[in-house]
Structure formats: structure tokens, C-alpha cells
Design a protein around this motif. Sequence first.
Motif, PDB file in Angstrom:
ATOM      1  N   LYS A  94      -2.081  -1.756   6.949  1.00 13.16           N
ATOM      2  CA  LYS A  94      -1.704  -1.861   5.539  1.00 13.16           C
ATOM      3  C   LYS A  94      -0.972  -3.157   5.227  1.00 13.16           C
TER       4      LYS A  94
ATOM      5  N   TYR B 258      -2.012   7.835  12.074  1.00 15.84           N
ATOM      6  CA  TYR B 258      -2.795   6.980  11.194  1.00 15.84           C
ATOM      7  C   TYR B 258      -4.265   6.921  11.578  1.00 15.84           C
TER       8      TYR B 258
ATOM      9  N   THR C  28      -3.148  -0.848  -1.266  1.00 16.21           N
ATOM     10  CA  THR C  28      -3.029  -1.188   0.155  1.00 16.21           C
ATOM     11  C   THR C  28      -1.657  -0.877   0.742  1.00 16.21           C
ATOM     12  N   LYS C  29      -0.604  -1.075  -0.053  1.00 16.15           N
ATOM     13  CA  LYS C  29       0.754  -0.855   0.452  1.00 16.15           C
ATOM     14  C   LYS C  29       1.735  -0.876  -0.717  1.00 16.15           C
TER      15      LYS C  29
ATOM     16  N   THR D 272      -6.287   1.019   2.392  1.00 14.73           N
ATOM     17  CA  THR D 272      -5.888   0.970   3.806  1.00 14.73           C
ATOM     18  C   THR D 272      -6.507   2.133   4.567  1.00 14.73           C
ATOM     19  N   THR D 273      -6.450   3.320   3.973  1.00 22.08           N
ATOM     20  CA  THR D 273      -7.045   4.498   4.603  1.00 22.08           C
ATOM     21  C   THR D 273      -8.540   4.295   4.840  1.00 22.08           C
TER      22      THR D 273
ATOM     23  N   HIS E  34      -2.215   4.846  -0.118  1.00 25.30           N
ATOM     24  CA  HIS E  34      -2.809   3.517   0.006  1.00 25.30           C
ATOM     25  C   HIS E  34      -4.288   3.678   0.381  1.00 25.30           C
TER      26      HIS E  34
ATOM     27  N   SER F 204      -2.698  -5.703   2.734  1.00 23.57           N
ATOM     28  CA  SER F 204      -1.977  -5.983   1.490  1.00 23.57           C
ATOM     29  C   SER F 204      -1.771  -7.482   1.327  1.00 23.57           C
TER      30      SER F 204
END
Length: 543
Positions: free
Chosen positions: A145, A42, A185-186, A74-75, A71, A149
Motif C-alpha cells: 500500500k 494481508y 491505496t492508503k 491495494t487489495t 484500500h 500510494s
Amino acid sequence: MTENRKQNKLLPLLCAGLVLATVIAYEPIRNNDFVDYDDPAYITENPEITSGLTLQSFKHAFTSSHSHMWHPLTTLSHTLDCRLFGLNPFWHHLVSLGFHIVNSLLLLWILNSVTGSMWTSAFVAAVFALHPLQVESVAWAAERKTVLSGLFWFLTIAVYIWYTKKPGAWRYIAVFAIYGLCIMTKPAVITLPIVLLLLDYWPLERFTAETAEKKNIIKKLIVEKIPLFALSAFLGIITFITQQRGGAVAPLESFPVHIRIIDALGNYFNYIVKMVCPRDLAVLYPVPRPLQMAPGIVAPAIISAVVLPVLWLLGRKKRWFVAGFLWYLVTLAPMIGLVQAGVQIMADRYVYLPITGIFIIIAWGTKEISKKTNLSRITAVSAGAILAVLVIATRIQTTIWRDTPTLFSETIAATKKNYIMHNNLGEYLCGEGLPDKGLLHFQEAVRIWPGYPQARINFCHTLLILERIDEAIDCYNKAIEEQNEWRDMYEIYQGLGWAYETKGNLSAAETNYRKALELKPSYKPSQDGLESVRAKQRQRTDD
């Protein structure tokens, strides 16, 4: 002074106390490192993340999957952290903690604004913030995430409450836009439109008409959510495609439907047990091997099948119970095990948002009982004691995430027959130059599940590294006899070729290198091994 004015003065103090308590609970996080479990993929070893925020990384976040998930927000969050802080784990963890604190404050504001029950709302928010079940989502850098989220989940609800006070096109567009960010996000947030319907029932009480009008109102409220359901469907399709392409979704042949249903029922019960008694929390609860309906799986499923309907019958007349009960069941459904993704049978991070429904039931149920029994003071003292215990438990749980060996060792201690964590700890120890200690964990992983490919390969390879050549050859041959359909069989043939080459049996080494290349023609270790064998054969001929 009116009750509302008192609450307006107390609410900032409650918010400050909530922030302080959460910081105290998670203070050990400042000493935590990244861990060798998802963090490399990640963050730390992902060049698209570590390169920082650029036009290319921005485009990649929206057009590519990240560890078999789409997502993009998040990334981008991870990418921005690397841009601002590099690979200093302190700041990555601090940002996640900041999101968690904001989520807790939003939950407090949401419940208090629509119910007017400040102390009850504060208790729900405090338990949400301080319960050790939440530690995995906060202290694990790769789980950004989950807390991110949560931020957009609660923001969507907050904007939705604003919309319900004075429905209008622009306010609805705001709800749609925030939920649009939330789905980036998720994948688990796909249930949020259903939760908004539950909030319509309680505490917003938009189902207030007479019986004759209720059907029309319910229909209107469902139609109102159709654009949000469309976003959920879009996310669901993308998630299914990306996870299938990445091989993350287990096929029905390897994970039958009846096992999935039993696991799902059992997990609804097991998560509540973890909430009531948060002992033996672990980063990974592995799928049992061999896959079978053992008593430890069937018993919780039977309890759920009996207890959950009984609870529903007892509490269905209480609006807060219905909302909380269905919040828990619905929001956990995508992760309960009906669609088996990954190697875990359950995960603490899955209940970050769903467990809020149970907290609501406990808080409002206790409030009702204390009013009937005049035990308000005892209830307040008990609530304070519970929160104090949670702070201590969360501090302890946070230290488990200090570093890789601590996390893996504690997970093995907290679970039974954790073949995956034994293998992971073995790999870590070998990476630290301790192959003899790593071998013991590979051996244990193979003992628990002889069909675990990676552990068997690692076991054989480590024997070879320790120059126990004959044992390594026996290990590789046994793996070929027992598991000749493994996806990674080329690694077995490569290792066996290496073992024979080390022993001086060049003919057998060449045969196995060729078998490895038949399975994976581009496998460089086998290409190099074959060239090495040929060079040694030529040298023998020349001599």
C-alpha cells in the motif's frame, strides 16, 4: 548546444543510472521470503487474496476492509499478484520494487520539469530511491500500500502540473480521477490537496501577484482544491470508521492527549535523526510500557518544540524551504501519533513520502550554498559519495527482511524493551517445534511488561506444553489475580482448565472450563475440554 539540449540528452542517462543503482541496492530482495508479520493477514493466509482475481474478490475489495483499512486498489494489487504468481515471494517483492523505481523516476521528472534544476532534482530522486529508511516500504510484501500510494501520489502531482499549464475542465477531471484512485491505496494520502497548494507556492509559483491580489489568488487556489478536499474527507471518515470497528484506534483513556502531543513532537525530530543516521532501523518501535513520559520521549519533543520554529524563522524567506518544510510536517501529520492506531509509536514506512520534503530542503539548500562558495565540484563529489553509502546501507537493510527469525531477531537487537517482538519471536520458535527457546522470549516479554496479555498467555501455555504443570498452574493463577479484566481472559481459564485436567484434578478443570465458556460461549477448545472432563468423570464413576 544549448543548456536545455544538453539536459535533454543527459536526462535519459540519469534515469537509467537511477534505475540501475536502485536495482543494485535492492538486489538482495530476490532471496527474501514472506514474513510472519502482517504478511499472513494481508496475503499468505487471506483466502480473499489467495483465491485470485474474481468477481467476488473484486467486489470484496471495494465493500470490505482489509486488516482494518479500506484500500481496494491495494487489495486488488495483492490479489492480482496471487493470480499471476501464486505465493512465490520473489515476484511479490519484485512488483513492489518496480513501483518504487517508477516512483523515483516520477519524482525526478516532476522536480526537473517545474524547476529546470536537473542535477538537484536527480539528487532528490536518488536519495528517495536509495535511502535505507525506504526499505521497509519496499521489502515488506504487506506494505504494498505504501509504494502503490506513492505511485498514484506522484501521478496526481504530474497530472496536476499538466493541468496548471493550461487549466481546463477536462484536465481538472483527470486530476480528480487520478486522486480518486490514489485514495483507494492508503489512508495517509488525504494530505495531498494541501501538498498541491504548497506546490502552487513553489515551484509552480502560482502566487505571483502583487500583495493586493494575493488574497484573491490564494482563495481561488483553495477553492480549486475543494473537490479534492472532499475526496480526502470521504477517505478520512471511512478510515476512522473501519479502524474503530476493528479496535485499531487507541481510546483516550489508554493513551492520553498530552502523551500523544509529546509523542508527535518527538517523532518529527526522531524521523529526521533516522534520516541523517539510519542506524537501528526496525519494523516495530513499540509504545513504551508502562505508558509514561520518560526522558527518551520528552527530550525529542522539547528539541522539536525549540528547533522547528527556529528553522522556520531562518528559512521562511526561501520558497523551496517553505514548501519542503511544510511538505514534511503536513504529510506526516496523519501518522505522527495524534491519532494512535496500532501498537507502534513510530514506523519507518510512515516517512516514505513525507521525507521527500526534507530531501528537497537539503538539495536546494546545498545548491544555493555551493553557488555562493564556488564549491560545485566538492558538492558533486560529496553527493556521489553519499549515494554510494546509501546503496550499501540499503543492501544491508534489505537482508534483514530475508525471513521471519532474521527480521524479529534484528528488530529486538535494534530496539529497547521490545516486548511485542519478543512475544512474536517466541510464537515463531514454538511453531518451529522449539518451545523451550520460545519460552525464554515469552518470559522476557512478560518481564518488560507484566500486563501484556498475549505474552503472559503464551508463557503459561508453553509451560504447559513443556509439561511443567505446577509452574503453568501458578502462572495462570497469577495472571487471573493480576489481570482479571483482560479481553482474552477466557484463554487463561481454558489453559488453567487444561492444566488441571492434565494433573488429574477434574473438578478444578471443569470449573475453569465453565468460566471460559461464560466469557466466550462459542469457544470450542473449552467446549471440547468440558466434554473430555465429563467423559473422564463418568469413567471414574463406572470404575
